[in-house]
Design a protein around this motif. Structure first.
Motif, PDB file in Angstrom:
ATOM      1  N   ARG A 142       0.937   2.147 -12.773  1.00 34.77           N
ATOM      2  CA  ARG A 142      -0.481   1.910 -12.967  1.00 34.77           C
ATOM      3  C   ARG A 142      -0.660   0.829 -14.035  1.00 34.77           C
ATOM      4  NH1 ARG A 142      -1.616   8.362 -13.770  1.00 34.77           N
ATOM      5  NH2 ARG A 142      -1.297   9.019 -11.585  1.00 34.77           N
ATOM      6  N   VAL A 143      -1.524  -0.129 -13.759  1.00 36.14           N
ATOM      7  CA  VAL A 143      -1.759  -1.231 -14.691  1.00 36.14           C
ATOM      8  C   VAL A 143      -3.203  -1.171 -15.174  1.00 36.14           C
ATOM      9  CG1 VAL A 143      -1.733  -3.724 -15.020  1.00 36.14           C
ATOM     10  CG2 VAL A 143      -0.026  -2.648 -13.531  1.00 36.14           C
ATOM     11  N   ILE A 144      -3.372  -1.161 -16.487  1.00 31.94           N
ATOM     12  CA  ILE A 144      -4.697  -1.092 -17.102  1.00 31.94           C
ATOM     13  C   ILE A 144      -4.865  -2.302 -18.019  1.00 31.94           C
ATOM     14  CG2 ILE A 144      -6.237   0.210 -18.617  1.00 31.94           C
ATOM     15  CD1 ILE A 144      -4.829   2.750 -17.689  1.00 31.94           C
ATOM     16  N   GLY A 145      -5.909  -3.092 -17.771  1.00 32.63           N
ATOM     17  CA  GLY A 145      -6.189  -4.239 -18.615  1.00 32.63           C
ATOM     18  C   GLY A 145      -6.873  -3.828 -19.909  1.00 32.63           C
ATOM     19  N   LEU A 146      -6.487  -4.464 -20.993  1.00 32.25           N
ATOM     20  CA  LEU A 146      -7.079  -4.216 -22.307  1.00 32.25           C
ATOM     21  C   LEU A 146      -7.568  -5.549 -22.867  1.00 32.25           C
ATOM     22  CD1 LEU A 146      -4.352  -1.777 -23.705  1.00 32.25           C
ATOM     23  CD2 LEU A 146      -6.720  -1.186 -23.199  1.00 32.25           C
ATOM     24  N   GLY A 147      -8.878  -5.747 -22.821  1.00 34.11           N
ATOM     25  CA  GLY A 147      -9.450  -6.993 -23.300  1.00 34.11           C
ATOM     26  C   GLY A 147      -9.902  -6.913 -24.739  1.00 34.11           C
ATOM     27  N   ILE A 148     -10.560  -7.962 -25.180  1.00 37.46           N
ATOM     28  CA  ILE A 148     -11.077  -8.010 -26.551  1.00 37.46           C
ATOM     29  C   ILE A 148     -12.117  -6.905 -26.737  1.00 37.46           C
ATOM     30  CG2 ILE A 148     -12.487  -9.393 -28.132  1.00 37.46           C
ATOM     31  CD1 ILE A 148     -11.057 -11.856 -27.131  1.00 37.46           C
ATOM     32  N   GLY A 149     -11.957  -6.137 -27.785  1.00 35.81           N
ATOM     33  CA  GLY A 149     -12.852  -5.037 -28.087  1.00 35.81           C
ATOM     34  C   GLY A 149     -12.361  -3.685 -27.612  1.00 35.81           C
TER      35      GLY A 149
ATOM     36  N   ALA B 118      -9.922  -0.572 -27.499  1.00 37.24           N
ATOM     37  CA  ALA B 118      -8.937   0.083 -28.357  1.00 37.24           C
ATOM     38  C   ALA B 118      -7.666   0.367 -27.563  1.00 37.24           C
ATOM     39  CB  ALA B 118      -9.509   1.385 -28.917  1.00 37.24           C
ATOM     40  N   LEU B 119      -6.555   0.484 -28.278  1.00 42.31           N
ATOM     41  CA  LEU B 119      -5.270   0.777 -27.651  1.00 42.31           C
ATOM     42  C   LEU B 119      -4.834   2.169 -28.108  1.00 42.31           C
ATOM     43  CD1 LEU B 119      -2.204  -1.654 -27.468  1.00 42.31           C
ATOM     44  CD2 LEU B 119      -1.990   0.824 -27.468  1.00 42.31           C
ATOM     45  N   ALA B 120      -4.919   3.138 -27.202  1.00 46.77           N
ATOM     46  CA  ALA B 120      -4.467   4.499 -27.491  1.00 46.77           C
ATOM     47  C   ALA B 120      -3.023   4.619 -27.010  1.00 46.77           C
ATOM     48  CB  ALA B 120      -5.348   5.520 -26.788  1.00 46.77           C
ATOM     49  N   PRO B 121      -2.053   4.653 -27.908  1.00 43.50           N
ATOM     50  CA  PRO B 121      -0.647   4.562 -27.489  1.00 43.50           C
ATOM     51  C   PRO B 121      -0.184   5.675 -26.573  1.00 43.50           C
ATOM     52  CG  PRO B 121      -0.830   5.181 -29.812  1.00 43.50           C
ATOM     53  CD  PRO B 121      -2.197   4.771 -29.368  1.00 43.50           C
ATOM     54  N   ASP B 122      -0.776   6.850 -26.669  1.00 43.56           N
ATOM     55  CA  ASP B 122      -0.322   7.955 -25.823  1.00 43.56           C
ATOM     56  C   ASP B 122      -0.781   7.818 -24.374  1.00 43.56           C
ATOM     57  OD1 ASP B 122      -2.976   8.349 -26.417  1.00 43.56           O
ATOM     58  OD2 ASP B 122      -2.794  10.496 -26.813  1.00 43.56           O
ATOM     59  N   GLU B 123      -1.557   6.784 -24.064  1.00 43.68           N
ATOM     60  CA  GLU B 123      -2.026   6.584 -22.692  1.00 43.68           C
ATOM     61  C   GLU B 123      -1.153   5.611 -21.904  1.00 43.68           C
ATOM     62  OE1 GLU B 123      -6.090   5.398 -22.746  1.00 43.68           O
ATOM     63  OE2 GLU B 123      -6.795   7.246 -23.733  1.00 43.68           O
ATOM     64  N   TYR B 124      -0.116   5.036 -22.544  1.00 47.61           N
ATOM     65  CA  TYR B 124       0.685   4.000 -21.899  1.00 47.61           C
ATOM     66  C   TYR B 124       2.174   4.287 -22.044  1.00 47.61           C
ATOM     67  CZ  TYR B 124      -3.860   1.824 -22.236  1.00 47.61           C
ATOM     68  OH  TYR B 124      -5.208   1.596 -22.145  1.00 47.61           O
ATOM     69  N   ASP B 125       2.941   3.680 -21.127  1.00 42.91           N
ATOM     70  CA  ASP B 125       4.398   3.780 -21.162  1.00 42.91           C
ATOM     71  C   ASP B 125       5.055   2.425 -21.367  1.00 42.91           C
ATOM     72  OD1 ASP B 125       4.410   6.630 -20.376  1.00 42.91           O
ATOM     73  OD2 ASP B 125       3.625   5.841 -18.479  1.00 42.91           O
ATOM     74  N   MET B 126       4.312   1.343 -21.115  1.00 46.39           N
ATOM     75  CA  MET B 126       4.791  -0.018 -21.302  1.00 46.39           C
ATOM     76  C   MET B 126       3.599  -0.879 -21.697  1.00 46.39           C
ATOM     77  SD  MET B 126       6.949  -0.407 -17.731  1.00 46.39           S
ATOM     78  CE  MET B 126       7.885  -1.850 -18.225  1.00 46.39           C
ATOM     79  N   LEU B 127       3.884  -2.001 -22.367  1.00 52.89           N
ATOM     80  CA  LEU B 127       2.833  -2.944 -22.726  1.00 52.89           C
ATOM     81  C   LEU B 127       3.311  -4.369 -22.440  1.00 52.89           C
ATOM     82  CD1 LEU B 127       1.695  -1.464 -26.171  1.00 52.89           C
ATOM     83  CD2 LEU B 127       0.482  -1.269 -23.988  1.00 52.89           C
ATOM     84  N   PHE B 128       2.358  -5.229 -22.049  1.00 54.34           N
ATOM     85  CA  PHE B 128       2.671  -6.635 -21.807  1.00 54.34           C
ATOM     86  C   PHE B 128       1.588  -7.510 -22.425  1.00 54.34           C
ATOM     87  CE2 PHE B 128       2.012 -10.501 -19.262  1.00 54.34           C
ATOM     88  CZ  PHE B 128       3.216 -11.131 -19.504  1.00 54.34           C
TER      89      PHE B 128
END
Length: 307
Positions: free
Chosen positions: A45-52, A54-64
């Protein structure tokens, strides 16, 4: 009798700044990870995180994080430091695999000093810094090949900034090309499971072994084993470890719950991701090495394919 719902293995990837940082086909890295997971029965599953956001680390397994031009990096740098910094640091210290390319790589160091304007503050994940020496200094442009983990990585670089490492460990040594600064033959940086690099191309399609390395790190972190030998669908047809011929390879359990319970029974964690047909990928990899005059490395890449 109610049939039990089988939950597939899943990984969630956070794509930071997909609209601002996406130069030279960097989105191809996401497509490659998704495809290689899909072919093994793993949902990415890929979730985009734009400006503004927040990044909740427990919701992800990888980051790019991809690359961008200087004018796009300024607002990203501010957001990364003020909004996402705490969450990103927590993810990195918890060994989440992170791939940062070009501008994203620069913003994970201490600072980026552009040719014009004030310094952009980075997170300081890598003990490194980047300086753009101005329009009078040639950019670092062209194909690049580096040594990595006993093999090679290939890509394309185009950056005006020169990155200098302090105590940070480089990703690899430059065989041909510019790398971090066209001076010390070093390329990229590594901290825990976070990888910074100047290699576009995009990077992962021509380097399937590196793509699988990132996937394996994510699986290990989430499910407790380093590598998997069979696909989710194939494993669901086996009982235990299969036939006598299959007993040297442990099959992937049918559910995420089974995999979680299995992690404590595997002592050596020596399993490997199921090999895919990477003929085109390794031929492209070898072709770039040949264009760079690295014929021995190209031969080694083709031997990897034959193996």
């Amino acid at each position: 009798m109610t049939q039990e719902t089988v939950k597939p293995l899943t990984l969630t990837l956070g794509h930071l700044y997909p609209d601002q940082l996406n130069l030279y086909g960097d989105r191809g890295n996401i497509l490659t990870l998704r495809r290689r997971c899909q072919m093994r029965g793993i949902e990415l599953r890929v979730i985009g995180l734009g400006i503004g956001d927040a990044l909740a680390p427990d919701e992800y397994d990888m980051l790019f994080i991809g690359g961008g031009q200087d004018k796009e990096q300024a607002p990203v740098a501010q957001d990364l430091y003020e909004i996402k910094g705490i969450g990103l640091w927590a993810a990195i210290e918890d060994d989440m695999p992170v791939l940062a390319v070009c501008g994203g790589y620069q913003l994970l160091a201490h600072y980026y000093r552009p040719a014009e304007g004030p310094d952009m503050r980075g997170l300081g994940v890598f003990d490194a810094w980047t300086i753009h020496k101005g329009a009078g200094v040639p950019r670092c442009i062209g194909n690049v090949a580096i040594s990595w983990n006993g093999t090679t990585l290939v890509g394309f670089e185009n950056h005006g900034g020169r990155t200098y490492l302090g105590t940070a460990k480089p990703l690899g040594r430059v065989l041909k090309g510019h790398g971090n600064n066209a001076e010390d033959r070093m390329e990229g940086a590594v901290y825990r499971n976070t990888y910074g690099t100047y290699m576009h191309g995009s990077l992962l399609p021509k380097n399937p072994h590196f793509a699988d390395h990132l996937i394996a790190l994510a699986l290990q972190r989430k499910y407790g084993i380093k590598h998997l030998t069979d696909t989710h669908n194939d494993a669901s047809r086996h009982n235990g470890y299969g036939s006598k011929e299959q007993q040297t390879e442990k099959a992937l359990p049918a559910t995420a719950e089974e995999l979680l319970s299995l992690k404590n029974t595997i002592s050596d964690q020596s399993e490997i991701l199921k090999p895919l047909d990477d003929t085109l990928e390794w031929e492209a990899h070898a072709s770039m090495l040949e264009r760079l005059g690295l014929y021995n490395a190209a031969s080694a890449a083709l031997r990897t394919l034959k193996g």
